[in-house]
Design a protein around this motif. Structure first.
Motif, PDB file in Angstrom:
ATOM      1  N   ILE A 150       0.792  -1.037   0.161  1.00 30.93           N
ATOM      2  CA  ILE A 150      -0.080  -0.062   0.029  1.00 30.93           C
ATOM      3  C   ILE A 150       0.981   1.171  -0.050  1.00 30.93           C
ATOM      4  CG2 ILE A 150      -1.690   1.305   1.454  1.00 30.93           C
ATOM      5  CD1 ILE A 150      -2.709  -1.301   2.441  1.00 30.93           C
ATOM      6  N   ASP A 151       0.647   2.166  -0.910  1.00 30.45           N
ATOM      7  CA  ASP A 151       1.186   3.482  -0.709  1.00 30.45           C
ATOM      8  C   ASP A 151       0.420   4.432   0.158  1.00 30.45           C
ATOM      9  OD1 ASP A 151       2.234   5.827  -1.051  1.00 30.45           O
ATOM     10  OD2 ASP A 151       2.215   5.947  -3.093  1.00 30.45           O
ATOM     11  N   PRO A 152       0.686   4.791   1.425  1.00 31.21           N
ATOM     12  CA  PRO A 152      -0.181   5.601   2.171  1.00 31.21           C
ATOM     13  C   PRO A 152      -0.314   7.042   1.666  1.00 31.21           C
ATOM     14  CG  PRO A 152       2.162   5.320   3.241  1.00 31.21           C
ATOM     15  CD  PRO A 152       2.047   4.518   1.936  1.00 31.21           C
ATOM     16  N   HIS A 153       0.155   7.401   0.573  1.00 31.81           N
ATOM     17  CA  HIS A 153      -0.025   8.921   0.093  1.00 31.81           C
ATOM     18  C   HIS A 153      -0.898   8.581  -1.162  1.00 31.81           C
ATOM     19  CE1 HIS A 153       3.061   9.807   3.049  1.00 31.81           C
ATOM     20  NE2 HIS A 153       4.115   9.344   2.434  1.00 31.81           N
ATOM     21  N   ALA A 154      -1.367   7.686  -1.322  1.00 36.38           N
ATOM     22  CA  ALA A 154      -2.074   7.564  -2.693  1.00 36.38           C
ATOM     23  C   ALA A 154      -3.047   6.354  -2.704  1.00 36.38           C
ATOM     24  CB  ALA A 154      -1.426   7.079  -3.602  1.00 36.38           C
ATOM     25  N   LEU A 155      -3.986   6.723  -1.685  1.00 37.82           N
ATOM     26  CA  LEU A 155      -5.209   5.871  -1.356  1.00 37.82           C
ATOM     27  C   LEU A 155      -6.217   6.408  -2.300  1.00 37.82           C
ATOM     28  CD1 LEU A 155      -5.281   5.595   2.465  1.00 37.82           C
ATOM     29  CD2 LEU A 155      -4.237   4.093   0.966  1.00 37.82           C
ATOM     30  N   THR A 156      -6.940   5.267  -2.889  1.00 36.88           N
ATOM     31  CA  THR A 156      -8.253   5.617  -3.907  1.00 36.88           C
ATOM     32  C   THR A 156      -8.988   6.363  -3.109  1.00 36.88           C
ATOM     33  OG1 THR A 156      -7.477   3.623  -4.795  1.00 36.88           O
ATOM     34  CG2 THR A 156      -9.645   4.498  -5.527  1.00 36.88           C
ATOM     35  N   ASN A 157      -9.651   7.578  -3.952  1.00 39.84           N
ATOM     36  CA  ASN A 157     -10.707   8.358  -3.324  1.00 39.84           C
ATOM     37  C   ASN A 157     -12.208   7.609  -3.831  1.00 39.84           C
ATOM     38  OD1 ASN A 157     -12.917  10.401  -3.343  1.00 39.84           O
ATOM     39  ND2 ASN A 157     -10.897  11.921  -2.929  1.00 39.84           N
ATOM     40  N   PRO A 158     -12.860   7.321  -2.907  1.00 35.81           N
ATOM     41  CA  PRO A 158     -14.190   6.770  -3.278  1.00 35.81           C
ATOM     42  C   PRO A 158     -15.067   7.747  -4.159  1.00 35.81           C
ATOM     43  CG  PRO A 158     -14.342   7.011  -0.857  1.00 35.81           C
ATOM     44  CD  PRO A 158     -12.909   7.219  -1.516  1.00 35.81           C
ATOM     45  N   TRP A 159     -15.165   8.914  -3.950  1.00 37.86           N
ATOM     46  CA  TRP A 159     -15.902   9.996  -4.706  1.00 37.86           C
ATOM     47  C   TRP A 159     -15.381  10.016  -6.019  1.00 37.86           C
ATOM     48  CZ3 TRP A 159     -20.272  11.269  -2.927  1.00 37.86           C
ATOM     49  CH2 TRP A 159     -20.664  11.466  -1.612  1.00 37.86           C
ATOM     50  N   HIS A 160     -13.977  10.121  -6.222  1.00 43.62           N
ATOM     51  CA  HIS A 160     -13.307  10.241  -7.760  1.00 43.62           C
ATOM     52  C   HIS A 160     -13.911   8.903  -8.341  1.00 43.62           C
ATOM     53  CE1 HIS A 160      -9.998  12.900  -6.417  1.00 43.62           C
ATOM     54  NE2 HIS A 160     -11.197  13.743  -6.310  1.00 43.62           N
ATOM     55  N   ALA A 161     -13.813   7.507  -7.968  1.00 42.24           N
ATOM     56  CA  ALA A 161     -14.051   6.366  -8.480  1.00 42.24           C
ATOM     57  C   ALA A 161     -15.792   6.214  -8.711  1.00 42.24           C
ATOM     58  CB  ALA A 161     -13.720   5.099  -7.609  1.00 42.24           C
ATOM     59  N   ALA A 162     -16.216   6.952  -7.703  1.00 41.15           N
ATOM     60  CA  ALA A 162     -17.872   6.974  -8.212  1.00 41.15           C
ATOM     61  C   ALA A 162     -18.189   7.908  -9.267  1.00 41.15           C
ATOM     62  CB  ALA A 162     -18.524   7.345  -6.992  1.00 41.15           C
ATOM     63  N   GLY A 163     -17.798   9.229  -9.210  1.00 38.58           N
ATOM     64  CA  GLY A 163     -17.952   9.854 -10.230  1.00 38.58           C
ATOM     65  C   GLY A 163     -17.242   9.542 -11.629  1.00 38.58           C
ATOM     66  N   ALA A 164     -16.267   8.995 -11.624  1.00 38.80           N
ATOM     67  CA  ALA A 164     -15.760   8.162 -12.775  1.00 38.80           C
ATOM     68  C   ALA A 164     -16.678   7.269 -13.488  1.00 38.80           C
ATOM     69  CB  ALA A 164     -14.263   7.658 -12.720  1.00 38.80           C
ATOM     70  N   SER A 165     -17.272   6.325 -12.560  1.00 39.62           N
ATOM     71  CA  SER A 165     -18.069   5.161 -12.977  1.00 39.62           C
ATOM     72  C   SER A 165     -19.550   5.834 -13.403  1.00 39.62           C
ATOM     73  CB  SER A 165     -18.360   4.259 -11.795  1.00 39.62           C
ATOM     74  OG  SER A 165     -17.315   3.584 -11.400  1.00 39.62           O
ATOM     75  N   ALA A 166     -20.000   6.815 -12.931  1.00 36.68           N
ATOM     76  CA  ALA A 166     -21.274   7.327 -13.162  1.00 36.68           C
ATOM     77  C   ALA A 166     -21.113   8.156 -14.676  1.00 36.68           C
ATOM     78  CB  ALA A 166     -21.712   8.302 -12.193  1.00 36.68           C
ATOM     79  N   LEU A 167     -19.974   8.891 -14.954  1.00 38.33           N
ATOM     80  CA  LEU A 167     -19.774   9.594 -16.005  1.00 38.33           C
ATOM     81  C   LEU A 167     -19.480   8.406 -17.351  1.00 38.33           C
ATOM     82  CD1 LEU A 167     -19.138  12.193 -17.423  1.00 38.33           C
ATOM     83  CD2 LEU A 167     -16.782  12.018 -16.858  1.00 38.33           C
ATOM     84  N   ALA A 168     -18.891   7.447 -16.810  1.00 35.97           N
ATOM     85  CA  ALA A 168     -18.411   6.465 -17.755  1.00 35.97           C
ATOM     86  C   ALA A 168     -19.756   5.944 -18.380  1.00 35.97           C
ATOM     87  CB  ALA A 168     -17.488   5.469 -17.336  1.00 35.97           C
ATOM     88  N   PHE A 169     -20.741   5.418 -17.602  1.00 38.73           N
ATOM     89  CA  PHE A 169     -21.646   4.560 -17.685  1.00 38.73           C
ATOM     90  C   PHE A 169     -22.608   5.639 -18.483  1.00 38.73           C
ATOM     91  CE2 PHE A 169     -26.087   3.369 -17.221  1.00 38.73           C
ATOM     92  CZ  PHE A 169     -25.930   2.031 -17.023  1.00 38.73           C
ATOM     93  N   THR A 170     -22.593   6.950 -18.176  1.00 34.16           N
ATOM     94  CA  THR A 170     -23.684   7.807 -18.941  1.00 34.16           C
ATOM     95  C   THR A 170     -23.022   7.918 -20.271  1.00 34.16           C
ATOM     96  OG1 THR A 170     -23.960   8.935 -16.788  1.00 34.16           O
ATOM     97  CG2 THR A 170     -24.502  10.030 -18.947  1.00 34.16           C
ATOM     98  N   LEU A 171     -21.791   8.119 -20.689  1.00 32.45           N
ATOM     99  CA  LEU A 171     -21.099   8.150 -21.888  1.00 32.45           C
ATOM    100  C   LEU A 171     -21.543   7.103 -22.499  1.00 32.45           C
ATOM    101  CD1 LEU A 171     -17.996  10.306 -21.210  1.00 32.45           C
ATOM    102  CD2 LEU A 171     -20.130  11.120 -22.022  1.00 32.45           C
ATOM    103  N   GLY A 172     -21.317   5.848 -22.015  1.00 33.03           N
ATOM    104  CA  GLY A 172     -21.493   4.686 -22.724  1.00 33.03           C
ATOM    105  C   GLY A 172     -22.924   4.633 -23.063  1.00 33.03           C
ATOM    106  N   SER A 173     -23.829   4.936 -22.443  1.00 35.08           N
ATOM    107  CA  SER A 173     -25.374   4.569 -22.415  1.00 35.08           C
ATOM    108  C   SER A 173     -25.823   5.386 -23.787  1.00 35.08           C
ATOM    109  CB  SER A 173     -26.036   5.048 -21.037  1.00 35.08           C
ATOM    110  OG  SER A 173     -25.804   4.126 -20.153  1.00 35.08           O
ATOM    111  N   LEU A 174     -25.353   6.758 -23.968  1.00 31.01           N
ATOM    112  CA  LEU A 174     -25.658   7.583 -24.980  1.00 31.01           C
ATOM    113  C   LEU A 174     -25.324   6.988 -26.327  1.00 31.01           C
ATOM    114  CD1 LEU A 174     -24.452  11.090 -23.354  1.00 31.01           C
ATOM    115  CD2 LEU A 174     -26.823  10.298 -23.481  1.00 31.01           C
TER     116      LEU A 174
END
Length: 245
Positions: A150-174
């Motif tokens: 684990i890199d203690p200075h680079a933990l994954t941000n859940p908000w960033h991951a959620a936003g990326a998934s929602a945006l990617a899903f939306t673009l794919g759906s269009l």
């Protein structure tokens, strides 16, 4: 200026190999983005094609597509947020435990770090020296990396991951939504099939390339899955349409 004796980084010496420290973060973003886009393409395509199998009414198809897009984007974002949050909570708990052990048992932890590098093939003296130097530089980061990965200075941000998934899903759906709504009524289903399969082939190739995996297998897997999903939903839509007519 880089002369013959200049020190080179791993990236400079092996540009085709994933030595970059941000590789894990890149793969996380890639995973969320590609999965979101593929889910958006396949699920929305299956939905609109299924409705098109039951009815030729454009408003009904459009309404179903938009509803599926909205529900899917929210679901993807929520699922990714929960997943990454759970992962981050686990990582933080492990890091707290490691920091506590370093504070309470510094010599034991030093011995443990030396043992890790000895088990990787270094001699006793070299492993000990590496452990001493890493501990002097940043003991916590050294143990987090060697023991936990684990890199203690680079933990994954859940908000960033959620936003990326929602945006990617939306673009794919269009894409399937636009394909079926902009096509003539008589050919909207076959055109949507072709557009969706081409899009899946592209996303499969891109994800395989960025992840340094086999392109052919990734493309075939996605295209076959997408074709099956649309065929099944179209068939079900036709059966339902006949039954309720």
């Amino acid at each position: 200026m880089n002369g013959p004796g200049a020190e080179q980084t791993p990236d400079a010496m092996h540009p085709g190999e994933p030595h970059r420290t941000g590789l894990a973060g890149r793969l996380n973003w890639l995973r969320a983005g590609v999965l979101g886009a593929n889910d958006g393409i396949v699920s929305t395509a299956g939905l609109v094609v299924g409705v098109a199998g039951a009815t030729s009414a454009a408003p009904a198809i459009f309404t179903a597509g938009v509803a599926g897009l909205a529900a899917g984007a929210v679901s993807m974002a929520l699922g990714e947020y929960v997943s990454v949050s759970s992962q981050r909570d686990t990582e933080r708990a492990l890091l707290r435990k490691e920091r506590d052990e370093l504070d309470r048992f510094p010599q034991t932890e030093l011995d443990e770090l030396a043992g890790i590098y000895r088990n990787k093939g270094l001699s006793e003296a070299t492993a000990r020296q590496v452990a001493i130097e890493l501990t002097a530089n940043d003991a916590f980061a050294a143990h987090a990396d060697a023991e936990l990965g684990i890199d203690p200075h680079a933990l994954t941000n859940p908000w960033h991951a959620a936003g990326a998934s929602a945006l990617a899903f939306t673009l794919g759906s269009l894409l399937p939504l636009a394909a079926i709504m902009l096509s003539p009524a008589s050919t909207r289903v076959p055109i949507t099939f072709v557009v969706v399969l081409l899009a899946l082939a592209l996303t499969g190739a891109v994800s395989a390339h960025l992840g340094t995996a086999g392109v052919t297998r990734a493309v075939v897997r996605l295209v076959a899955g997408g074709a099956l999903a649309m065929a099944v939903t179209f068939g079900i839509g036709q059966l339902v349409g006949v039954a309720v007519a």
